[in-house]
Design a protein around this motif. Structure first.
Motif, PDB file in Angstrom:
ATOM      1  N   ILE A  13       0.833  -1.207   0.000  1.00 57.25           N
ATOM      2  CA  ILE A  13       0.000   0.000   0.000  1.00 57.25           C
ATOM      3  C   ILE A  13       0.868   1.258   0.000  1.00 57.25           C
ATOM      4  N   TYR A  14       1.914   1.244   0.841  1.00 60.79           N
ATOM      5  CA  TYR A  14       2.831   2.394   0.908  1.00 60.79           C
ATOM      6  C   TYR A  14       3.478   2.665  -0.447  1.00 60.79           C
ATOM      7  N   LEU A  15       3.984   1.616  -1.100  1.00 53.46           N
ATOM      8  CA  LEU A  15       4.708   1.801  -2.364  1.00 53.46           C
ATOM      9  C   LEU A  15       3.788   2.228  -3.504  1.00 53.46           C
ATOM     10  N   VAL A  16       2.581   1.680  -3.538  1.00 55.87           N
ATOM     11  CA  VAL A  16       1.626   2.089  -4.577  1.00 55.87           C
ATOM     12  C   VAL A  16       1.288   3.574  -4.436  1.00 55.87           C
ATOM     13  N   LEU A  17       1.046   4.014  -3.208  1.00 55.69           N
ATOM     14  CA  LEU A  17       0.686   5.418  -2.968  1.00 55.69           C
ATOM     15  C   LEU A  17       1.862   6.359  -3.242  1.00 55.69           C
ATOM     16  N   ILE A  18       3.052   6.032  -2.715  1.00 56.88           N
ATOM     17  CA  ILE A  18       4.201   6.911  -2.894  1.00 56.88           C
ATOM     18  C   ILE A  18       4.668   6.899  -4.349  1.00 56.88           C
ATOM     19  N   GLY A  19       4.562   5.737  -5.022  1.00 58.65           N
ATOM     20  CA  GLY A  19       4.930   5.659  -6.436  1.00 58.65           C
ATOM     21  C   GLY A  19       4.035   6.526  -7.297  1.00 58.65           C
ATOM     22  N   ALA A  20       2.722   6.456  -7.043  1.00 57.53           N
ATOM     23  CA  ALA A  20       1.766   7.275  -7.796  1.00 57.53           C
ATOM     24  C   ALA A  20       2.007   8.764  -7.534  1.00 57.53           C
ATOM     25  N   LEU A  21       2.335   9.111  -6.295  1.00 54.86           N
ATOM     26  CA  LEU A  21       2.605  10.504  -5.941  1.00 54.86           C
ATOM     27  C   LEU A  21       3.842  11.031  -6.669  1.00 54.86           C
ATOM     28  N   ILE A  22       4.908  10.222  -6.704  1.00 55.62           N
ATOM     29  CA  ILE A  22       6.148  10.630  -7.376  1.00 55.62           C
ATOM     30  C   ILE A  22       5.913  10.840  -8.867  1.00 55.62           C
ATOM     31  N   ILE A  23       5.194   9.919  -9.497  1.00 56.23           N
ATOM     32  CA  ILE A  23       4.906  10.034 -10.935  1.00 56.23           C
ATOM     33  C   ILE A  23       4.097  11.295 -11.218  1.00 56.23           C
ATOM     34  N   ARG A  24       3.070  11.542 -10.415  1.00 57.02           N
ATOM     35  CA  ARG A  24       2.208  12.719 -10.605  1.00 57.02           C
ATOM     36  C   ARG A  24       3.018  14.006 -10.472  1.00 57.02           C
ATOM     37  N   ARG A  25       3.831  14.083  -9.420  1.00 59.94           N
ATOM     38  CA  ARG A  25       4.628  15.291  -9.209  1.00 59.94           C
ATOM     39  C   ARG A  25       5.643  15.506 -10.320  1.00 59.94           C
ATOM     40  N   VAL A  75      13.066   3.872   1.384  1.00 61.91           N
ATOM     41  CA  VAL A  75      13.794   5.123   1.594  1.00 61.91           C
ATOM     42  C   VAL A  75      13.854   6.018   0.364  1.00 61.91           C
ATOM     43  N   ALA A  76      14.284   5.478  -0.774  1.00 60.50           N
ATOM     44  CA  ALA A  76      14.463   6.315  -1.961  1.00 60.50           C
ATOM     45  C   ALA A  76      13.170   7.022  -2.401  1.00 60.50           C
ATOM     46  N   PRO A  77      12.030   6.316  -2.502  1.00 56.24           N
ATOM     47  CA  PRO A  77      10.791   7.012  -2.879  1.00 56.24           C
ATOM     48  C   PRO A  77      10.366   8.056  -1.847  1.00 56.24           C
ATOM     49  N   ALA A  78      10.599   7.761  -0.548  1.00 53.58           N
ATOM     50  CA  ALA A  78      10.231   8.723   0.501  1.00 53.58           C
ATOM     51  C   ALA A  78      11.056  10.000   0.374  1.00 53.58           C
ATOM     52  N   PRO A  82      12.869  12.248 -16.145  1.00 54.88           N
ATOM     53  CA  PRO A  82      12.792  10.814 -16.453  1.00 54.88           C
ATOM     54  C   PRO A  82      13.213   9.930 -15.290  1.00 54.88           C
ATOM     55  N   LEU A  83      14.224  10.377 -14.528  1.00 52.76           N
ATOM     56  CA  LEU A  83      14.684   9.604 -13.387  1.00 52.76           C
ATOM     57  C   LEU A  83      13.595   9.521 -12.323  1.00 52.76           C
ATOM     58  N   SER A  84      12.916  10.633 -12.063  1.00 50.03           N
ATOM     59  CA  SER A  84      11.826  10.655 -11.080  1.00 50.03           C
ATOM     60  C   SER A  84      10.686   9.737 -11.503  1.00 50.03           C
ATOM     61  N   VAL A  85      10.314   9.802 -12.779  1.00 55.18           N
ATOM     62  CA  VAL A  85       9.232   8.956 -13.296  1.00 55.18           C
ATOM     63  C   VAL A  85       9.613   7.479 -13.191  1.00 55.18           C
ATOM     64  N   ALA A  86      10.887   7.155 -13.533  1.00 56.63           N
ATOM     65  CA  ALA A  86      11.347   5.766 -13.468  1.00 56.63           C
ATOM     66  C   ALA A  86      11.294   5.234 -12.034  1.00 56.63           C
TER      67      ALA A  86
END
Length: 254
Positions: A105-117, A153-156, A233-237
């Protein structure tokens, strides 16, 4: 010999992902070991043992490429080591469906947030103080349990406004220190007879050697890639990888 060569390939791919995107080594290598029926304690010990030489090379590569924020890295290392010791001691109690669900749940939410930003060009407020300590502690806890520091850590850090290559490089240094702490605790618990009768330490020799041989050259390359790939691109990846790992954990949980 076949097992050794298999883990050489796994080590190279996993470490290249980890060096360039800040995550992947623990998830990929531990998944392969668990699929072979390796006990969880031995999986964590194997992955973290391989991370010590690989992590030292990765940290050095990131340092050479200017990817480390040392103030950030020191905090991650200190609180990560504390969390890693706790995670290693509680390994047998925390492994299971609930843990996969929570991380997924944490990774799905933080991943979606990073992609959106990243796609919208939004600059978030930078993590600092207690929030940073919490990230390091949580990452260390999960590292001690299953060898998966990077996805926590990295996505956070990236979601908290840290420059992508600084998030990756600082996380890599913290992971190296945390792995040393986790291996020390797991070694002590192994010789203390706390792993049970099913753990065969000799069975970890080929995977550890393969992960190191394959991972070291990839660790050199990863620091360079993190510096050279443009920010967006790095952030999206990173976001996509975090989201994908989260989905995988949710599938395992259900």
């Amino acid at each position: 010999m076949e097992e050794f060569l298999f883990f050489v390939l796994v080590g190279f791919i996993a470490q290249l992902s980890d060096g360039a995107l800040g995550m992947g080594f623990g998830v990929i290598s531990s998944s392969m070991l668990l699929a072979q029926g390796t006990p969880p304690a031995l999986v964590s010990a194997t992955v973290n043992a391989a991370k010590i030489p690989n992590g030292s090379v990765a940290a050095f590569s990131h340092h050479l490429n200017g990817n480390i924020d040392w103030r950030l890295a020191r905090k991650l290392a200190i609180f990560g080591a504390i969390g890693g010791v706790v995670g290693a001691l509680l390994l047998s109690n925390l492994k299971g469906r609930f843990l996969h669900l929570m991380i997924g749940i944490y990774l799905v939410l933080i991943g979606a947030l990073i992609i959106r930003r990243a796609l919208r060009g939004i600059t978030p407020r930078k993590l600092k103080g207690r929030a940073l300590n919490l990230v390091g502690g949580a990452g260390g806890l999960i590292e001690g349990i299953g060898g998966s520091w990077g996805p926590i850590v990295a996505p956070a850090l990236l979601g908290g406004g840290v420059l992508p290559r600084k998030a990756i490089g600082s996380s890599a240094f913290g992971e190296f220190i945390v792995s040393i702490a986790v291996v020390c605790v797991l070694t002590a618990t192994f010789f203390g007879g706390l792993w049970g009768d099913k753990s065969d330490i000799a069975g970890a020799v080929a995977p550890i050697a393969g992960l190191i041989v394959g991972g070291i050259p990839a660790a050199f390359i990863g620091g360079y890639l993190a510096r050279r790939v443009p920010k967006k691109p790095l952030s999206v990846a990173i976001g996509i990888l975090a989201f994908s790992i989260g989905v995988q954990r949710l599938v395992i949980a259900f």
